[in-house]
Design a protein around this motif. Structure first.
Motif, PDB file in Angstrom:
ATOM      1  N   GLU A  13      10.149 -16.708  -2.320  1.00 57.93           N
ATOM      2  CA  GLU A  13      11.068 -16.117  -1.339  1.00 57.93           C
ATOM      3  C   GLU A  13      10.998 -14.595  -1.374  1.00 57.93           C
ATOM      4  O   GLU A  13      11.024 -13.948  -0.321  1.00 57.93           O
ATOM      5  CB  GLU A  13      12.506 -16.579  -1.572  1.00 57.93           C
ATOM      6  CG  GLU A  13      12.786 -18.001  -1.184  1.00 57.93           C
ATOM      7  CD  GLU A  13      12.715 -18.274   0.315  1.00 57.93           C
ATOM      8  OE1 GLU A  13      12.955 -17.364   1.139  1.00 57.93           O
ATOM      9  OE2 GLU A  13      12.426 -19.422   0.665  1.00 57.93           O
ATOM     10  N   ILE A  14      10.907 -14.013  -2.563  1.00 59.76           N
ATOM     11  CA  ILE A  14      10.796 -12.545  -2.655  1.00 59.76           C
ATOM     12  C   ILE A  14       9.511 -12.086  -1.977  1.00 59.76           C
ATOM     13  O   ILE A  14       9.505 -11.105  -1.219  1.00 59.76           O
ATOM     14  CB  ILE A  14      10.831 -12.060  -4.121  1.00 59.76           C
ATOM     15  CG1 ILE A  14      12.132 -12.452  -4.805  1.00 59.76           C
ATOM     16  CG2 ILE A  14      10.639 -10.541  -4.179  1.00 59.76           C
ATOM     17  CD1 ILE A  14      12.118 -12.264  -6.321  1.00 59.76           C
TER      18      ILE A  14
ATOM     19  N   LEU B  87       8.012 -10.163   5.447  1.00 59.14           N
ATOM     20  CA  LEU B  87       8.856 -10.013   6.629  1.00 59.14           C
ATOM     21  C   LEU B  87       9.211  -8.550   6.890  1.00 59.14           C
ATOM     22  O   LEU B  87       9.234  -8.109   8.048  1.00 59.14           O
ATOM     23  CB  LEU B  87      10.121 -10.867   6.486  1.00 59.14           C
ATOM     24  CG  LEU B  87       9.883 -12.373   6.574  1.00 59.14           C
ATOM     25  CD1 LEU B  87      11.107 -13.143   6.078  1.00 59.14           C
ATOM     26  CD2 LEU B  87       9.504 -12.778   7.992  1.00 59.14           C
ATOM     27  N   VAL B  88       9.476  -7.797   5.831  1.00 60.36           N
ATOM     28  CA  VAL B  88       9.755  -6.365   5.995  1.00 60.36           C
ATOM     29  C   VAL B  88       8.524  -5.668   6.564  1.00 60.36           C
ATOM     30  O   VAL B  88       8.628  -4.837   7.480  1.00 60.36           O
ATOM     31  CB  VAL B  88      10.187  -5.721   4.659  1.00 60.36           C
ATOM     32  CG1 VAL B  88      10.171  -4.204   4.743  1.00 60.36           C
ATOM     33  CG2 VAL B  88      11.562  -6.215   4.256  1.00 60.36           C
TER      34      VAL B  88
ATOM     35  N   LEU C  76      14.380 -12.597   7.247  1.00 61.01           N
ATOM     36  CA  LEU C  76      14.571 -11.896   5.977  1.00 61.01           C
ATOM     37  C   LEU C  76      15.984 -12.125   5.447  1.00 61.01           C
ATOM     38  O   LEU C  76      16.172 -12.432   4.270  1.00 61.01           O
ATOM     39  CB  LEU C  76      14.318 -10.395   6.162  1.00 61.01           C
ATOM     40  CG  LEU C  76      14.694  -9.483   4.995  1.00 61.01           C
ATOM     41  CD1 LEU C  76      13.810  -9.764   3.783  1.00 61.01           C
ATOM     42  CD2 LEU C  76      14.618  -8.029   5.409  1.00 61.01           C
ATOM     43  N   ARG C  77      16.970 -12.021   6.313  1.00 62.52           N
ATOM     44  CA  ARG C  77      18.359 -12.206   5.893  1.00 62.52           C
ATOM     45  C   ARG C  77      18.601 -13.628   5.384  1.00 62.52           C
ATOM     46  O   ARG C  77      19.323 -13.823   4.399  1.00 62.52           O
ATOM     47  CB  ARG C  77      19.296 -11.859   7.046  1.00 62.52           C
ATOM     48  CG  ARG C  77      19.265 -10.360   7.373  1.00 62.52           C
ATOM     49  CD  ARG C  77      20.056 -10.011   8.601  1.00 62.52           C
ATOM     50  NE  ARG C  77      21.451 -10.366   8.425  1.00 62.52           N
ATOM     51  CZ  ARG C  77      22.305 -10.435   9.432  1.00 62.52           C
ATOM     52  NH1 ARG C  77      21.926 -10.197  10.669  1.00 62.52           N
ATOM     53  NH2 ARG C  77      23.562 -10.756   9.202  1.00 62.52           N
TER      54      ARG C  77
ATOM     55  N   VAL D 198      19.930  -4.727  -0.207  1.00 60.30           N
ATOM     56  CA  VAL D 198      18.825  -5.111   0.674  1.00 60.30           C
ATOM     57  C   VAL D 198      19.373  -5.797   1.924  1.00 60.30           C
ATOM     58  O   VAL D 198      18.931  -5.530   3.045  1.00 60.30           O
ATOM     59  CB  VAL D 198      17.818  -6.021  -0.076  1.00 60.30           C
ATOM     60  CG1 VAL D 198      16.815  -6.648   0.876  1.00 60.30           C
ATOM     61  CG2 VAL D 198      17.096  -5.230  -1.167  1.00 60.30           C
ATOM     62  N   SER D 199      20.341  -6.669   1.745  1.00 60.36           N
ATOM     63  CA  SER D 199      20.928  -7.389   2.865  1.00 60.36           C
ATOM     64  C   SER D 199      21.590  -6.428   3.861  1.00 60.36           C
ATOM     65  O   SER D 199      21.427  -6.572   5.077  1.00 60.36           O
ATOM     66  CB  SER D 199      21.955  -8.400   2.346  1.00 60.36           C
ATOM     67  OG  SER D 199      22.508  -9.130   3.402  1.00 60.36           O
ATOM     68  N   LYS D 200      22.312  -5.441   3.359  1.00 60.37           N
ATOM     69  CA  LYS D 200      22.959  -4.457   4.236  1.00 60.37           C
ATOM     70  C   LYS D 200      21.921  -3.659   5.014  1.00 60.37           C
ATOM     71  O   LYS D 200      22.103  -3.386   6.209  1.00 60.37           O
ATOM     72  CB  LYS D 200      23.851  -3.522   3.418  1.00 60.37           C
ATOM     73  CG  LYS D 200      25.130  -4.169   2.951  1.00 60.37           C
ATOM     74  CD  LYS D 200      25.961  -3.204   2.128  1.00 60.37           C
ATOM     75  CE  LYS D 200      27.220  -3.888   1.627  1.00 60.37           C
ATOM     76  NZ  LYS D 200      28.034  -2.997   0.787  1.00 60.37           N
TER      77      LYS D 200
END
Length: 127
Positions: free
Chosen positions: A43-44, A50-51, A75-76, A110-112
């Motif tokens: 996932e990482i 994705l980034v 990504l989220r 990262v999520s923000k």
């Protein structure tokens, strides 16, 4: 090709997360490490991809902004999957409370960033 490709801060933060998680991963019991632990690493890695996809899309075109926003949406979701896997490790007492706190703190940052970046893509797509 005179433009230099540069990764955004979110990419660096994901790399830092990977570097923090990997030593924990190496110390996990074999059954968990080879199942859920490997899923976390996958996932990482997917998040890093994705980034990169979002960063490399054509931001001046509506189709490119839509593609970037979709990548950031994925990504989220991946970030939440990682968070849930870490919670499982913590509940199984394979991850300390401090370890969970440290890792989820990085994920929160990262999520923000992903939310703000996706909003930028969506705002640009509406324009």
């Amino acid at each position: 090709m005179d433009q230099v490709f540069k990764h955004p801060q979110i990419f660096s933060d994901l790399l830092m997360f990977y570097k923090r998680y990997y030593p924990i991963h190496a110390g996990l019991p074999k059954p968990f490490r080879f199942t859920t632990g490997e899923s976390i690493l996958n996932e990482i890695t997917a998040c890093l991809k994705l980034v990169t996809l979002a960063n490399h899309c054509h931001k001046q075109e509506a189709a490119g902004r839509i593609k970037g926003a979709q990548a950031l949406g994925e990504l989220r979701v991946s970030i939440e999957v990682i968070r849930s896997y870490l919670l499982v490790a913590w509940q199984l007492k394979l991850l300390s409370h401090g370890g969970l706190h440290e890792l989820t703190g990085v994920l929160e940052s990262v999520s923000k960033q992903a939310v703000r970046w996706q909003q930028w893509f969506d705002g640009g797509a509406a324009a």
